[in-house]
Design a protein around this motif. Sequence first.
Motif, PDB file in Angstrom:
ATOM      1  N   SER A 147       0.827  -1.206   0.000  1.00  0.00           N
ATOM      2  CA  SER A 147       0.000   0.000   0.000  1.00  0.00           C
ATOM      3  C   SER A 147       0.862   1.257   0.000  1.00  0.00           C
ATOM      4  CB  SER A 147      -0.913  -0.011   1.234  1.00  0.00           C
ATOM      5  OG  SER A 147      -1.594   1.210   1.378  1.00  0.00           O
ATOM      6  N   GLU A 148       1.915   1.259   0.834  1.00  0.00           N
ATOM      7  CA  GLU A 148       2.792   2.420   0.899  1.00  0.00           C
ATOM      8  C   GLU A 148       3.452   2.698  -0.446  1.00  0.00           C
ATOM      9  OE1 GLU A 148       4.043   2.003   5.642  1.00  0.00           O
ATOM     10  OE2 GLU A 148       5.227   1.028   4.094  1.00  0.00           O
ATOM     11  N   LEU A 149       3.831   1.649  -1.151  1.00  0.00           N
ATOM     12  CA  LEU A 149       4.500   1.831  -2.442  1.00  0.00           C
ATOM     13  C   LEU A 149       3.526   2.243  -3.540  1.00  0.00           C
ATOM     14  CD1 LEU A 149       7.136   1.788  -3.957  1.00  0.00           C
ATOM     15  CD2 LEU A 149       6.831  -0.666  -4.352  1.00  0.00           C
ATOM     16  N   ILE A 150       2.266   1.800  -3.439  1.00  0.00           N
ATOM     17  CA  ILE A 150       1.269   2.166  -4.449  1.00  0.00           C
ATOM     18  C   ILE A 150       1.168   3.682  -4.581  1.00  0.00           C
ATOM     19  CG2 ILE A 150      -1.228   2.252  -4.887  1.00  0.00           C
ATOM     20  CD1 ILE A 150      -1.342  -0.678  -3.900  1.00  0.00           C
ATOM     21  N   LYS A 151       1.151   4.380  -3.451  1.00  0.00           N
ATOM     22  CA  LYS A 151       1.026   5.844  -3.480  1.00  0.00           C
ATOM     23  C   LYS A 151       2.190   6.480  -4.222  1.00  0.00           C
ATOM     24  CE  LYS A 151       0.030  10.121  -2.270  1.00  0.00           C
ATOM     25  NZ  LYS A 151      -1.110  10.853  -2.817  1.00  0.00           N
ATOM     26  N   TYR A 152       3.412   6.099  -3.872  1.00  0.00           N
ATOM     27  CA  TYR A 152       4.586   6.684  -4.524  1.00  0.00           C
ATOM     28  C   TYR A 152       4.661   6.308  -5.998  1.00  0.00           C
ATOM     29  CZ  TYR A 152       6.806   8.577  -0.331  1.00  0.00           C
ATOM     30  OH  TYR A 152       7.101   9.328   0.768  1.00  0.00           O
ATOM     31  N   ALA A 153       4.373   5.054  -6.299  1.00  0.00           N
ATOM     32  CA  ALA A 153       4.447   4.600  -7.692  1.00  0.00           C
ATOM     33  C   ALA A 153       3.424   5.331  -8.558  1.00  0.00           C
ATOM     34  CB  ALA A 153       4.232   3.085  -7.765  1.00  0.00           C
ATOM     35  N   GLY A 154       2.224   5.548  -8.017  1.00  0.00           N
ATOM     36  CA  GLY A 154       1.195   6.255  -8.773  1.00  0.00           C
ATOM     37  C   GLY A 154       1.590   7.684  -9.090  1.00  0.00           C
ATOM     38  N   ASN A 155       2.066   8.408  -8.071  1.00  0.00           N
ATOM     39  CA  ASN A 155       2.464   9.795  -8.298  1.00  0.00           C
ATOM     40  C   ASN A 155       3.676   9.898  -9.215  1.00  0.00           C
ATOM     41  OD1 ASN A 155       0.414  10.959  -6.889  1.00  0.00           O
ATOM     42  ND2 ASN A 155       1.615  11.480  -5.083  1.00  0.00           N
ATOM     43  N   ALA A 156       4.618   8.977  -9.064  1.00  0.00           N
ATOM     44  CA  ALA A 156       5.810   9.002  -9.913  1.00  0.00           C
ATOM     45  C   ALA A 156       5.445   8.754 -11.372  1.00  0.00           C
ATOM     46  CB  ALA A 156       6.821   7.961  -9.435  1.00  0.00           C
ATOM     47  N   PHE A 157       4.505   7.835 -11.607  1.00  0.00           N
ATOM     48  CA  PHE A 157       4.100   7.555 -12.984  1.00  0.00           C
ATOM     49  C   PHE A 157       3.431   8.780 -13.614  1.00  0.00           C
ATOM     50  CE2 PHE A 157       1.362   6.068 -16.368  1.00  0.00           C
ATOM     51  CZ  PHE A 157       2.177   5.176 -17.035  1.00  0.00           C
ATOM     52  N   LEU A 158       2.560   9.455 -12.867  1.00  0.00           N
ATOM     53  CA  LEU A 158       1.898  10.644 -13.402  1.00  0.00           C
ATOM     54  C   LEU A 158       2.898  11.762 -13.666  1.00  0.00           C
ATOM     55  CD1 LEU A 158      -1.323  10.667 -11.185  1.00  0.00           C
ATOM     56  CD2 LEU A 158      -1.100   9.906 -13.565  1.00  0.00           C
ATOM     57  N   ALA A 159       3.853  11.932 -12.754  1.00  0.00           N
ATOM     58  CA  ALA A 159       4.891  12.949 -12.962  1.00  0.00           C
ATOM     59  C   ALA A 159       5.703  12.628 -14.212  1.00  0.00           C
ATOM     60  CB  ALA A 159       5.800  13.012 -11.743  1.00  0.00           C
ATOM     61  N   MET A 160       5.986  11.349 -14.411  1.00  0.00           N
ATOM     62  CA  MET A 160       6.738  10.931 -15.592  1.00  0.00           C
ATOM     63  C   MET A 160       5.929  11.189 -16.872  1.00  0.00           C
ATOM     64  SD  MET A 160       8.485   7.191 -16.250  1.00  0.00           S
ATOM     65  CE  MET A 160       6.908   6.340 -16.200  1.00  0.00           C
ATOM     66  N   LYS A 161       4.627  10.994 -16.800  1.00  0.00           N
ATOM     67  CA  LYS A 161       3.769  11.223 -17.958  1.00  0.00           C
ATOM     68  C   LYS A 161       3.751  12.700 -18.341  1.00  0.00           C
ATOM     69  CE  LYS A 161      -0.756   9.605 -19.623  1.00  0.00           C
ATOM     70  NZ  LYS A 161      -2.042   8.987 -19.237  1.00  0.00           N
ATOM     71  N   ILE A 162       3.676  13.582 -17.333  1.00  0.00           N
ATOM     72  CA  ILE A 162       3.730  15.026 -17.588  1.00  0.00           C
ATOM     73  C   ILE A 162       5.063  15.401 -18.226  1.00  0.00           C
ATOM     74  CG2 ILE A 162       3.838  17.288 -16.465  1.00  0.00           C
ATOM     75  CD1 ILE A 162       1.914  16.132 -14.332  1.00  0.00           C
ATOM     76  N   THR A 163       6.146  14.879 -17.667  1.00  0.00           N
ATOM     77  CA  THR A 163       7.478  15.202 -18.181  1.00  0.00           C
ATOM     78  C   THR A 163       7.666  14.670 -19.593  1.00  0.00           C
ATOM     79  OG1 THR A 163       8.309  15.114 -15.912  1.00  0.00           O
ATOM     80  CG2 THR A 163       9.944  15.009 -17.661  1.00  0.00           C
ATOM     81  N   PHE A 164       7.100  13.508 -19.866  1.00  0.00           N
ATOM     82  CA  PHE A 164       7.174  12.937 -21.211  1.00  0.00           C
ATOM     83  C   PHE A 164       6.539  13.870 -22.244  1.00  0.00           C
ATOM     84  CE2 PHE A 164       4.788  10.665 -24.513  1.00  0.00           C
ATOM     85  CZ  PHE A 164       5.821  10.034 -25.188  1.00  0.00           C
ATOM     86  N   ILE A 165       5.318  14.339 -21.969  1.00  0.00           N
ATOM     87  CA  ILE A 165       4.649  15.173 -22.971  1.00  0.00           C
ATOM     88  C   ILE A 165       5.329  16.527 -23.080  1.00  0.00           C
ATOM     89  CG2 ILE A 165       2.891  16.283 -21.530  1.00  0.00           C
ATOM     90  CD1 ILE A 165       2.427  14.706 -25.060  1.00  0.00           C
ATOM     91  N   ASN A 166       5.965  17.011 -21.993  1.00  0.00           N
ATOM     92  CA  ASN A 166       6.715  18.260 -22.090  1.00  0.00           C
ATOM     93  C   ASN A 166       7.918  18.116 -23.020  1.00  0.00           C
ATOM     94  OD1 ASN A 166       5.055  19.796 -20.464  1.00  0.00           O
ATOM     95  ND2 ASN A 166       6.208  19.402 -18.592  1.00  0.00           N
TER      96      ASN A 166
END
Length: 433
Positions: free
Chosen positions: A199-218
């Motif tokens: 559960s603890e890792l799910i939170k970090y992994a989710g936010n990291a993936f979204l941040a990576m998606k934003i950075t990708f499109i930038n």
Amino acid sequence: MIGTGYVGLVSGACFADFGHTVVCVDKDPSKIERLNRGEIPIFEPGLDQLVADNVKAGRLSFTVDGSDAIRDAEIVFIAVGTPTRRGDGHADLSYVYAAAEEIAGLIQDFTVVVTKSTVPVGTGDEVEAIMRRANPDAQFAVVSNPEFLREGAAIEDFKRPDRVVIGVEDERAKAVMAELYRPLSLNEFPVVYTQRRTSELIKYAGNAFLAMKITFINEIADLCEKVGADVQQVAKGIGLDGRIGSKFLNPGPGYGGSCFPKDTIALVRTAQQYGAPIRLIETTVEVNDARKLAMAEKIRTAMAGAGGDIAGKTVGVLGLTFKPNTDDMRDSPSLAIIPALQAMGATVRAFDPEGMKEARHMLAGTTFVNGPYDAADGADALVILTEWDQFRALDLTRIAGTMSRPLLIDLRNVYRAGEVVADGMEYVGIGKP
């Protein structure tokens, strides 16, 4: 609910609205005084009415002394801050651990202690150990229940979530948590039970993936500008692929806020600590930091050409918060872009519907004005940094007539170039030919 910050206050109010009795505890007397007067210390649409309704109904209250509330509680949530620790980038867990020790000394009957704060993998184990040392005879179970609230849509996210994640390894605690979230499970919102560390890792992994998606499109936006493509069409074309999805594919000046910056750094540090470095997220952090400064260079280039001088020029800025519908200035792109423009010799006039009170303490030398037209008046460029709705239908003809140079630099792609030019302005967007 220990902590009345963004997560604690929203969660406490929503649990109360489900019919539970909630006491929110905070060490800050001024914050509790304001809440008891009906004043909400953060801007979140609908939160003021939600709090008022549940206080009036007797289900929600606020106090600086949580002793009685903790003794009587079946569930105690830890919702304190976990900021980035100075020096090494790890999450600062001192507030979490202090809360755990305090709770241990007060609980009497079996109590479920829930970490709602965003914490690295293994924090629940340490919370349990701290409590066991502080009170060896206490009957309790430690549970992980990360939050997935978007600022500006937090109440909707809490009451109609994509999922609720509960990391629990005690059957009594699982039954208590199931009853707590019964209003959501009855409406068939997914409730996912996992081990605590998962559960603890799910939170970090989710936010990291979204941040990576934003950075990708930038980064794709930068490429679009070089090859003559349109990033919005590229985003649409790939976002229609169900495996990718359209969300978080809006290019801009980089991500900010209370979650993505600190959570990506904390995940990087945790991965390094365990000998499993996450190179993609390491690069995401580096690229996002560089992007904010690159946007200041983009503004200078638009105003004066590559390497040009904007000393003595005036830049109007619309939007200071990291996203619309919040007053949160934490790690906002404006905190990097505006000082960079000032270092180039430019004068900055700025407006934000909710963020200026906080921004006054963070952006020295900036002139804060009363509206978008004041920001544009006499400016050599007008920059959109945050896509507040009130910036989406500006009278561009009026703005063009008041500016020293009618140049709109749209770092959120709010407008279409043709419409802006037709109204007498020059236009520079993100990822456009």
